[in-house]
Design an enzyme around this catalytic site. Structure first.
Site, PDB file in Angstrom:
ATOM      1  CB  SER A 141      -0.847   0.001   1.279  1.00 40.26           C
ATOM      2  OG  SER A 141      -1.507   1.241   1.438  1.00 40.26           O
ATOM      3  CE1 TYR A 154      -4.175  -1.802   5.537  1.00 46.77           C
ATOM      4  CE2 TYR A 154      -3.383   0.325   4.772  1.00 46.77           C
ATOM      5  CZ  TYR A 154      -3.886  -0.931   4.498  1.00 46.77           C
ATOM      6  OH  TYR A 154      -4.087  -1.318   3.199  1.00 46.77           O
ATOM      7  CE  LYS A 158      -1.528  -3.509   3.647  1.00 48.98           C
ATOM      8  NZ  LYS A 158      -1.637  -4.655   2.737  1.00 48.98           N
TER       9      LYS A 158
HETATM   10  N1  LIG Z   1      -8.602  -0.566  -1.339  1.00 44.70           N
HETATM   11  C1  LIG Z   1      -7.589   0.240  -1.142  1.00 44.70           C
HETATM   12  O1  LIG Z   1      -7.744   1.463  -1.172  1.00 44.70           O
HETATM   13  C2  LIG Z   1      -6.212  -0.333  -0.875  1.00 44.70           C
HETATM   14  C3  LIG Z   1      -5.105   0.530  -0.982  1.00 44.70           C
HETATM   15  C4  LIG Z   1      -3.829   0.013  -0.758  1.00 44.70           C
HETATM   16  C5  LIG Z   1      -3.669  -1.318  -0.458  1.00 44.70           C
HETATM   17  N2  LIG Z   1      -4.764  -2.140  -0.349  1.00 44.70           N
HETATM   18  C6  LIG Z   1      -4.531  -3.549  -0.031  1.00 44.70           C
HETATM   19  O2  LIG Z   1      -5.118  -4.338  -1.052  1.00 44.70           O
HETATM   20  C7  LIG Z   1      -5.308  -5.662  -0.553  1.00 44.70           C
HETATM   21  C8  LIG Z   1      -6.682  -6.149  -0.972  1.00 44.70           C
HETATM   22  O3  LIG Z   1      -7.670  -5.381  -0.287  1.00 44.70           O
HETATM   23  P1  LIG Z   1      -8.950  -4.772  -1.037  1.00 44.70           P
HETATM   24  O4  LIG Z   1      -8.776  -3.312  -1.079  1.00 44.70           O
HETATM   25  O5  LIG Z   1      -9.233  -5.515  -2.276  1.00 44.70           O
HETATM   26  O6  LIG Z   1     -10.074  -5.034   0.095  1.00 44.70           O
HETATM   27  P2  LIG Z   1     -11.299  -6.070   0.145  1.00 44.70           P
HETATM   28  O7  LIG Z   1     -11.787  -6.009   1.552  1.00 44.70           O
HETATM   29  O8  LIG Z   1     -12.263  -5.784  -0.944  1.00 44.70           O
HETATM   30  O9  LIG Z   1     -10.600  -7.488  -0.135  1.00 44.70           O
HETATM   31  C9  LIG Z   1      -9.740  -8.083   0.818  1.00 44.70           C
HETATM   32  C10 LIG Z   1      -9.947  -9.595   0.806  1.00 44.70           C
HETATM   33  O10 LIG Z   1      -9.073 -10.183   1.774  1.00 44.70           O
HETATM   34  C11 LIG Z   1      -9.801 -11.214   2.437  1.00 44.70           C
HETATM   35  N3  LIG Z   1      -9.203 -11.532   3.737  1.00 44.70           N
HETATM   36  C12 LIG Z   1      -9.267 -10.818   4.889  1.00 44.70           C
HETATM   37  N4  LIG Z   1      -8.651 -11.469   5.879  1.00 44.70           N
HETATM   38  C13 LIG Z   1      -8.179 -12.629   5.352  1.00 44.70           C
HETATM   39  C14 LIG Z   1      -7.442 -13.728   5.881  1.00 44.70           C
HETATM   40  N5  LIG Z   1      -7.099 -13.781   7.189  1.00 44.70           N
HETATM   41  N6  LIG Z   1      -7.098 -14.738   5.044  1.00 44.70           N
HETATM   42  C15 LIG Z   1      -7.490 -14.711   3.737  1.00 44.70           C
HETATM   43  N7  LIG Z   1      -8.188 -13.709   3.185  1.00 44.70           N
HETATM   44  C16 LIG Z   1      -8.523 -12.682   3.988  1.00 44.70           C
HETATM   45  C17 LIG Z   1     -11.213 -10.662   2.565  1.00 44.70           C
HETATM   46  O11 LIG Z   1     -12.175 -11.681   2.822  1.00 44.70           O
HETATM   47  C18 LIG Z   1     -11.386  -9.981   1.199  1.00 44.70           C
HETATM   48  O12 LIG Z   1     -11.926 -10.882   0.251  1.00 44.70           O
HETATM   49  C19 LIG Z   1      -5.079  -5.578   0.957  1.00 44.70           C
HETATM   50  O13 LIG Z   1      -3.783  -6.070   1.256  1.00 44.70           O
HETATM   51  C20 LIG Z   1      -5.152  -4.086   1.234  1.00 44.70           C
HETATM   52  O14 LIG Z   1      -4.438  -3.736   2.389  1.00 44.70           O
HETATM   53  C21 LIG Z   1      -6.025  -1.671  -0.570  1.00 44.70           C
END
Ligand SMILES: NC(=O)c1ccc[n+]([C@@H]2O[C@H](COP(=O)([O-])OP(=O)(O)OC[C@H]3O[C@@H](n4cnc5c(N)ncnc54)[C@H](O)[C@@H]3O)[C@@H](O)[C@H]2O)c1
Length: 273
Positions: A141, A154, A158
């Site tokens: 992230s 968080y 990260k």
């Molecule tokens: N959305 C944003 O703005 C953003 C920005 C930077 C980084 N991220 C990162 O992107 C990645 C994906 O997140 P997203 O934004 O798609 O969110 P999201 O909540 O839509 O998807 C995250 C997925 O991870 C799964 N998950 C949670 N805990 C888990 C576990 N213990 N084991 C297996 N699966 C698990 C959830 O069920 C979900 O399907 C994450 O690492 C998040 O930190 C997101």
């Protein structure tokens, strides 16, 4: 790795958001898939959307080493190889550094850091032994590059995931392995990340506070205004093809990173938002 068709990709956190978009993009490239998540309904939906190709699913808690080992055993056993590993599962919880308790940090560290470390430990030795081209994508992230008030926990996880990615890339290069690494550092993406509480284990209790609720609302609004997950997936596929280590989703983050480094070198606290 330029050719993806016919290769095998593993995606954690594949039931939603960026993970689902990665899965669909890899399927469109003609890859066989192993999709993992704690959410079985979301996993089934992703598999359905991925279409007619070879798609396996495995309910997996990435914070659990034995579960990730089982996932790896199924991948190598049933798909024969792994060429792309996406350690993508992640959760968000905000709050001031002093209001979050041990179980909040345990949850965030379990998924966001241990999920990546377990993926590395269970898959990378076998990917090295396989002796083919391969790529590990860790979803970090921009919170792994700079901190924001109210989201310290968080950022802790990260920053650690970023260090794990860089150290992994260095170790692979130093040992002449054919594997490459990408640290995916998106800013806001339109996903369900602000609603991570839906998958929080019941045993990890938390204390509701206003600062935590404010952070969740702030991240929710940012995500709503964010880019589409499919755009992130396009950047990831390009990074795999071009063997790019760092993926930023907005050029403004490069300027902020530069400013942060310059300010730190003056001995001052970098500007924050
Ligand atoms: N959305 C944003 O703005 C953003 C920005 C930077 C980084 N991220 C990162 O992107 C990645 C994906 O997140 P997203 O934004 O798609 O969110 P999201 O909540 O839509 O998807 C995250 C997925 O991870 C799964 N998950 C949670 N805990 C888990 C576990 N213990 N084991 C297996 N699966 C698990 C959830 O069920 C979900 O399907 C994450 O690492 C998040 O930190 C997101």
């Amino acid at each position: 790795m330029r050719e993806l068709s016919g290769k095998v990709a593993v995606v954690t956190g594949a039931a939603s958001g960026i993970g689902r978009a990665l899965a669909l993009r890899f399927a469109a490239e003609g890859m066989a898939l192993m999709l993992a998540d704690v959410d079985p309904g979301g996993l089934a939906e992703t598999a359905h959307q991925a279409g007619d190709g070879k798609v396996l699913t495995q309910v997996t808690d990435v914070s659990d080493a034995a579960a990730v080992r089982h996932l790896a055993n199924r991948c190598f056993g049933e798909l024969g190889a792994v060429h792309v590993l996406c350690n993508n599962a992640g959760v968000f919880q905000g709050g001031r550094m002093w209001t979050r308790g041990e179980e909040d940090f345990a949850w965030l560290l379990g998924v966001n850091l241990w999920g990546v470390l377990h993926g590395i430990h269970e898959f990378v030795p076998r990917m090295i032994e396989q002796d083919t081209e391969g790529h590990i994508v860790n979803t970090v992230s921009v919170a792994g590059l700079f901190t924001t008030p109210g989201s310290g926990g968080y950022a802790v996880t990260k920053y650690a995931a970023m260090a794990a990615s860089q150290a992994l890339a260095e170790d692979l290069a130093a040992t002449g392995a054919k594997l490459r690494v990408t640290a995916l550092c998106p800013g806001a993406v339109r996903t369900r990340i602000a609603d991570s509480e839906r998958v929080r284990p019941a045993g990890l209790v938390t204390t509701p506070t206003q600062d935590e609720a404010d952070a969740r609302e702030w991240v929710g609004r940012a995500a709503e205004r964010g880019i589409e997950p499919a755009e992130v997936a396009d950047l990831v596929v390009a990074a795999i093809r071009e063997e790019r280590f760092l993926v930023l989703t907005d050029p403004r983050y490069a300027a902020r990173l530069r400013l942060q480094t310059e300010t730190l070198l003056t001995g001052n606290l970098p500007p924050y938002q």
